[in-house]
Design an enzyme around this catalytic site. Structure first.
Site, PDB file in Angstrom:
ATOM      1  N   LEU A 168       8.413  16.454   1.681  1.00 35.08           N
ATOM      2  CA  LEU A 168       9.537  15.833   0.981  1.00 35.08           C
ATOM      3  C   LEU A 168      10.034  14.610   1.725  1.00 35.08           C
ATOM      4  CD1 LEU A 168      11.601  19.000  -0.002  1.00 35.08           C
ATOM      5  CD2 LEU A 168      10.356  17.492  -1.553  1.00 35.08           C
ATOM      6  N   GLY A 169       9.967  14.681   3.044  1.00 37.21           N
ATOM      7  CA  GLY A 169      10.474  13.566   3.815  1.00 37.21           C
ATOM      8  C   GLY A 169      10.286  13.812   5.291  1.00 37.21           C
TER       9      GLY A 169
ATOM     10  N   GLY B  67      12.171  12.817   9.020  1.00 33.95           N
ATOM     11  CA  GLY B  67      13.295  12.178   9.688  1.00 33.95           C
ATOM     12  C   GLY B  67      13.246  12.400  11.169  1.00 33.95           C
TER      13      GLY B  67
ATOM     14  N   PHE C 273      14.585  14.567  12.913  1.00 37.18           N
ATOM     15  CA  PHE C 273      14.516  15.950  13.351  1.00 37.18           C
ATOM     16  C   PHE C 273      13.179  16.604  13.020  1.00 37.18           C
ATOM     17  CE2 PHE C 273      19.135  15.357  12.952  1.00 37.18           C
ATOM     18  CZ  PHE C 273      19.508  15.704  14.231  1.00 37.18           C
TER      19      PHE C 273
ATOM     20  N   LYS D 196      12.466  22.697   6.910  1.00 37.73           N
ATOM     21  CA  LYS D 196      12.483  21.626   7.896  1.00 37.73           C
ATOM     22  C   LYS D 196      11.855  22.142   9.176  1.00 37.73           C
ATOM     23  CE  LYS D 196      15.202  17.828   8.965  1.00 37.73           C
ATOM     24  NZ  LYS D 196      16.275  17.068   8.348  1.00 37.73           N
TER      25      LYS D 196
ATOM     26  N   ASP E  48      25.605  13.179  11.809  1.00 33.27           N
ATOM     27  CA  ASP E  48      24.589  12.265  11.277  1.00 33.27           C
ATOM     28  C   ASP E  48      24.809  12.025   9.786  1.00 33.27           C
ATOM     29  OD1 ASP E  48      22.534  10.518  11.566  1.00 33.27           O
ATOM     30  OD2 ASP E  48      20.944  12.033  11.532  1.00 33.27           O
TER      31      ASP E  48
END
Ligand SMILES: *[C@@H]1O[C@H](CO)[C@@H](O)[C@H](O)[C@H]1NC(C)=O
Ligand SMILES: *[C@@H]1O[C@H](CO)[C@@H](O)[C@H](O)[C@H]1NC(C)=O
Ligand SMILES: *[C@@H]1O[C@H](CO)[C@@H](O)[C@H](O)[C@H]1NC(C)=O
Ligand SMILES: *[C@@H]1O[C@H](CO)[C@@H](O)[C@H](O)[C@H]1NC(C)=O
Ligand SMILES: *[C@@H]1O[C@H](CO)[C@@H](O)[C@H](O)[C@H]1NC(C)=O
Ligand SMILES: *[C@@H]1O[C@H](CO)[C@@H](O)[C@H](O)[C@H]1NC(C)=O
Ligand SMILES: *[C@H]1O[C@@H](CO)[C@H](O)[C@@H](O)[C@@H]1NC(C)=O
Length: 671
Positions: free
Chosen positions: A352-353, A355, A357, A375, A471
């Site tokens: 999905l993405g 980042g 983290f 995640k 954040d």
């Protein structure tokens, strides 16, 4: 080395005692071999060899070979003493391919042990083409013949014959035995590979030569296979050698003698079948046998290894870290196996993405079909993990409609997996900056801003303890199915508080959203969250990133706060609004959001409004205070307090921003 000669010496003395007097006396003429451990009295010839277990092997599968074994000392036959003799032996013939064995074994009584001119194959190593059948041979042979040779008028492939001076049998019969029990003849296959027993008896008075065949499993049959009248005085000389000759031709077999008993003065003692040496395992497969076994073992080992490795790999694949203290978090714990399945093995197609983290994957829980986002946060240090997990789990108890719900976690070595509700519309920044997504209307934007304020208010003030987000930014605001804004990734930054190098202060956040005091002290507060939220509000209203670099097609870089405040000082704050909105917005709301954005971006932490106040301003429950006209009030680079950050090399500050993206959240600032 010293022991070996002593043993053989001892052996030789025994032999001397047992046999030398016999041969010297020449009237005591019998011997018995239940296995051929006593090699000394046999003369081996051709390819014959004696195995260590006492097995006498006359030939092997080599072609056109002969093998002979004769008793070393001659026997007295045609003398004043009797011509009678009695012998029995156990043999085995092992063929390589069924019906393709050859040629056979012959028990032989011969005046000479010199067969150097004899031929292999059908001559069985006894005769050659020129001396075959000559009466001067003085040879009596009992052949166990496995090849039918028309030249010698062989009756069958598998036969036993009595031969005098040549290969053409005086008498022969197909291999069979008389069963005393059943009272009938039963055929035998000489090349079955099984040991068989043959008795040869000659009675001088009867002048009858009996040949009796049987499997080793039964005693000597009452009826011989062959009972042939023959006068051996016409054939045998005074001094004769007894032994075996065997040959292979184009066909070959392993020919074995397991034991042998011979008597010139009476019936030969029967062999002790149980004491005879064993044939190589699986007979004719003597050579391939061990290979097959070795191969089998190797295959088994490989299979076991593969299965074991697969098991270990599987174990490793799904291995998790679980500690005692985690027990109370049981319900929040996901199994790695399930997460692995849910995300199709963390397949890139489910990504999905990505980042600061870690990567986020879409998944569907196999048990419940619930959509999730996983995640993967890489985390090496064990240190602080307990506290962090405790926090994560307690955050799982956070319930707000504008927060992305944390469902649970899973721990593995070097990584932590956080499981969230899946947000079908993805992150807000894609709507703001990507042309692939439809443009968000002002109504939608305003509602998203209010939602995020609501979530931050809950975190800062309404929950049992203060939770800092640390954040806040457009890429951390996710949109649910109704395009409501939901704040994600809250509290994750705490993970990086623990176990950091004291030489560096780890600043968590994203350039452009970082409050000036945060870069200086590294200490996050609700005020630093407010600063980031200010940058976020401007971002949504203006449709521009907090910092736009020269590389992005502009003459010079744009710091959004500076630009908005400049517009405001010019008295044209609406110039800062997102051109994509094409003026379709509620002017009061737009002005309110832009001013509130500037207010939150105040360089002085205390001057920033709290989330509660922000909410009141947005709701119209309170009037916005006047913005300070001081030109250095807003943003990171216009504040006196931000001087530390100003001295921080720009290239270093921008580098992560330019090379990564606004989603990158961690800056390591050298102190
Ligand atoms: C047969 O025995 C001879 C002598 O021991 C050896 O040289 C030969 O390799 C053997 N042949 C086979 C097929 O084992
Ligand atoms: C056959 O054997 C005899 C000895 O037994 C020898 O003299 C003769 O030359 C041999 N013949 C052939 C053809 O080998
Ligand atoms: C068994 O075979 C032998 C030799 O061929 C023969 O003389 C005898 O009559 C046979 N006995 C029976 C019972 O068939
Ligand atoms: C040979 O066989 C015949 C017939 O069974 C028997 O009468 C005779 O006694 C046997 N002779 C010897 C020496 O076994
Ligand atoms: C066997 O011995 C007898 C008597 O001594 C003799 O007549 C005969 O020729 C001998 N047989 C052979 C083959 O030498
Ligand atoms: C040979 O025969 C004699 C006389 O019957 C007997 O004493 C002796 O044990 C026999 N030996 C063997 C090895 O058959
Ligand atoms: C086999 O026996 C000997 C002695 O009895 C004869 O001399 C041979 O002629 C006989 N051979 C055959 C093929 O019967």
């Amino acid at each position: 080395m010293a022991i070996v000669p002593r043993i053989s010496l001892h052996f030789l003395i025994l032999l001397y005692v047992s046999y030398i007097p016999l041969s010297l006396a020449k009237d005591e003429t019998y011997f018995i071999y239940n296995g051929f451990h006593d090699k000394a009295n046999l003369r081996l010839d051709g390819i014959t060899e004696i195995h260590r277990n006492g097995l006498l092997q006359l030939t092997n599968l080599s072609r056109q070979e002969v093998g002979r074994a004769f008793y070393q000392f001659p026997m007295k036959f045609n003398t004043t003493s009797s011509l009678s003799f009695s012998t029995n032996f156990v043999f085995a013939m092992v063929q390589q391919v069924k019906n393709l064995g050859g040629h056979g074994i012959a028990f032989t009584i011969s005046p000479s042990r010199d067969f150097s001119h004899a031929q292999a194959n059908r001559y069985l190593g006894l005769f050659n083409i020129s001396n075959n059948g000559l009466s001067t041979n003085h040879i009596l042979a009992i052949e166990l013949d496995t090849v039918q040779d028309p030249e010698f008028q062989d009756i069958a492939m598998n036969h036993v014959g009595i031969n005098v001076n040549g290969m053409k049998s005086n008498e022969s019969a197909p291999a069979m035995y008389f069963s005393n029990k059943e009272g009938k003849n039963i055929s035998l296959d000489l090349m079955s590979g099984n040991p068989m027993h043959l008795w040869i008896d000659y009675d001088e008075a009867e002048k009858l030569l009996n040949v009796t065949l049987a499997p080793t499993t039964i005693p000597k049959p009452n009826q011989p296979l062959l009972s042939t009248p023959i006068d051996l005085s016409q054939i045998l000389l005074e001094s004769m050698y007894v032994g075996f000759s065997s040959a292979t031709g184009t066909l070959a077999s392993d020919h074995y003698i397991l034991g042998w008993s011979f008597n010139k003065s009476g019936p030969s003692q029967s062999l002790e079948i149980l004491r005879l040496p064993q044939l190589p395992r699986q007979g004719k497969r003597a050579i391939p046998g061990p290979m097959i076994m070795t191969f089998g073992i190797a295959v088994a080992l490989v299979l076991i290894t593969v299965a074991g490795a697969a098991y270990i790999l599987r174990r490793m694949k799904y291995e998790e870290i679980r500690e005692d203290w985690e027990e109370e978090y049981g319900p929040h714990r996901f199994s790695y196996k399930n997460l692995h399945k849910a995300t199709k093995g963390f397949n890139d197609t489910e990504l999905l993405g990505e980042g600061g983290f870690g990567k986020v994957y879409k998944g569907i829980l196999p048990s419940s079909n619930v959509q999730i986002a996983v995640k993967r946060v890489s985390h090496d240090s064990k240190q602080g993990m307990k506290e962090f997990v405790a926090e994560i789990v307690s955050m799982g108890r956070l319930r707000h409609r504008n927060l992305v719900q944390l469902l649970g976690y899973c721990r593995r070595r070097g990584e932590l997996l956080l499981v969230y509700d899946y947000m079908p519309n993805g992150s807000l920044d894609k709507f703001l900056y990507s042309n692939e997504q439809p443009n968000l209307s002002w109504v939608q934007r305003f509602r998203i801003i209010r939602g995020v304020v609501s979530a931050l208010l809950y975190l800062h003030e309404e929950w049992e303890q203060v939770v800092l987000h640390r954040d806040v930014k457009a890429s951390n605001v996710l949109l649910d199915a109704e395009l409501n804004g939901r704040l994600g990734d809250f509290g994750l930054a705490r993970l990086y508080d623990h176990g950091t190098n004291p030489q560096t202060t780890l600043v968590v956040g994203t350039v452009g959203y970082l409050a000036p005091e945060l870069t200086r002290t590294g200490r996050a507060t609700t005020c630093t969250d407010a600063f980031a939220f200010g940058a976020f509000m401007l971002e949504v209203a203006c449709g521009r990133r907090p910092i736009e670099l020269p590389a992005q097609g502009l003459a010079e870089g744009v710091i959004l706060v500076d630009w908005v405040s400049e517009c405001w000082r010019r008295g044209a704050i609406l110039d800062a609004s997102d051109p994509k909105l094409e003026g379709n917005y509620v002017v009061e709301e737009m002005v309110l959001v832009l001013k509130l954005g500037l207010l939150c971006s105040n360089a002085i932490p205390a001057a920033r409004p709290s989330m509660k106040q922000v909410m009141q301003f947005l709701d119209g429950d309170a009037d916005l205070p006047e913005l300070p006209h001081d030109s250095v009030s807003f943003g990171a680079f216009t504040s006196n307090e931000a001087s530390d950050f100003m001295s921080f090399p720009f290239s270093q500050a921008y580098a992560p921003f330019s090379s990564m993206s606004s989603t990158d959240s961690i800056l390591r600032v050298g102190r």
